[in-house]
Design a protein around this motif. Sequence first.
Motif, short mmCIF file in Angstrom:
data_model
loop_
_atom_site.label_atom_id
_atom_site.label_comp_id
_atom_site.label_asym_id
_atom_site.label_seq_id
_atom_site.Cartn_x
_atom_site.Cartn_y
_atom_site.Cartn_z
N LYS A 217 -20.15 22.17 32.34
CA LYS A 217 -19.15 21.31 31.71
C LYS A 217 -19.79 20.11 31.03
O LYS A 217 -19.23 19.55 30.08
CB LYS A 217 -18.15 20.83 32.75
CG LYS A 217 -17.30 21.96 33.33
CD LYS A 217 -16.27 21.42 34.30
CE LYS A 217 -15.40 22.54 34.85
NZ LYS A 217 -14.37 22.04 35.80
N PRO A 223 -15.30 23.96 26.15
CA PRO A 223 -15.18 24.64 27.44
C PRO A 223 -15.09 26.14 27.26
O PRO A 223 -14.55 26.66 26.29
CB PRO A 223 -13.88 24.06 28.02
CG PRO A 223 -13.10 23.61 26.82
CD PRO A 223 -14.11 23.15 25.81
N ASP A 241 -15.50 28.41 34.64
CA ASP A 241 -16.81 27.84 34.33
C ASP A 241 -17.88 28.81 34.81
O ASP A 241 -17.99 29.08 36.01
CB ASP A 241 -16.97 26.49 35.03
CG ASP A 241 -18.28 25.82 34.67
OD1 ASP A 241 -18.96 26.30 33.73
OD2 ASP A 241 -18.65 24.82 35.33
#
Length: 323
Positions: A217, A223, A241
């Motif tokens: 991040k 993202p 993620d």
Amino acid sequence: MSLNLPIRRAAGSASALTSSQPSFSHLVPRCQQRTIFGFGKLWGDSSPPKKLPTNAIASDFLKKKATQPQYVPGDLGQRSIFNDEEAGGTKPRKREDTPFDALALEQHYRKPVLDPNPETREKWERKMVVRMIKKRGHLSRKQLLKQQERELLAKSHYFKTSVKKLVPLAKQITGKTVEEAIVQMRFSVKKAAKEVKEHLEHAKNEAIVSRGMALGKFNSEDPAKPIWIQTKDGKALKVDDPTKLYIQQAWVGRGGYKTSLDIRARGRAYIMKHPTTAITVVLKEEKTRIREHEERQEKLRNRKTWVHLPNRPITAQRQYYSW
């Protein structure tokens, strides 16, 4: 030994008065300095001192010594490596109207931790290059995965518990993300869950600082899009993620025993053994689980259709029965 008596002083003063030229030498004290060789030079002697022989080397040394600056306690030596900085002084720092880069500052402070010994790292890289040249550039699958994916093996200290009590906690956190495992240990009723939670928090911080994991991040501007994958046990999982930490493996190891006395009746005493156990976890990033999911899907796609009666020629057949 001569004595400076008042009678002699009076006689000397009388003779001075009778002389045509008055002398004041009687007013100067005339004492001798005694040495191991006898009586030396008089203190009151005003004769010019004898000239010592001159030495060219000594005179040059004294001239150079006079020109050199005197040493002051606390100053730097002549051969110090900081003399140039001291002579030049601190340079004024130019103020630049640039925005503050938090990421660059973080990488600057993280560099000594990620690369504490650059000379040893260069030697290791040179050794790996030589090994790769000998093998003509062929790396094993395990070596390729080590270059592409990061992991951390963290072993805890020995807890005051048994293997039988700690194994269920290790099975409970295996396969979960680190945040979810910490929450599970926080609300667990087991006594050893508190120490397991502290170990997971320590392992998470160590993975971030020493291995540079879980920094997706911060490093990526956009993202990543969420991906749905299927775990090894068949559960669906949403990954937001790819660098998020999860516990791939967790196992328990038996330690030593601590003893204490168990006081019994009739003056007897038994020895009680208290076991100790440690837990070891392997932390990896979600990109590893994504790769494993893609490999399983690829294997399913490449699998051929099972046929009950394959269409192949019959061989080694006889025209009569074998019995």
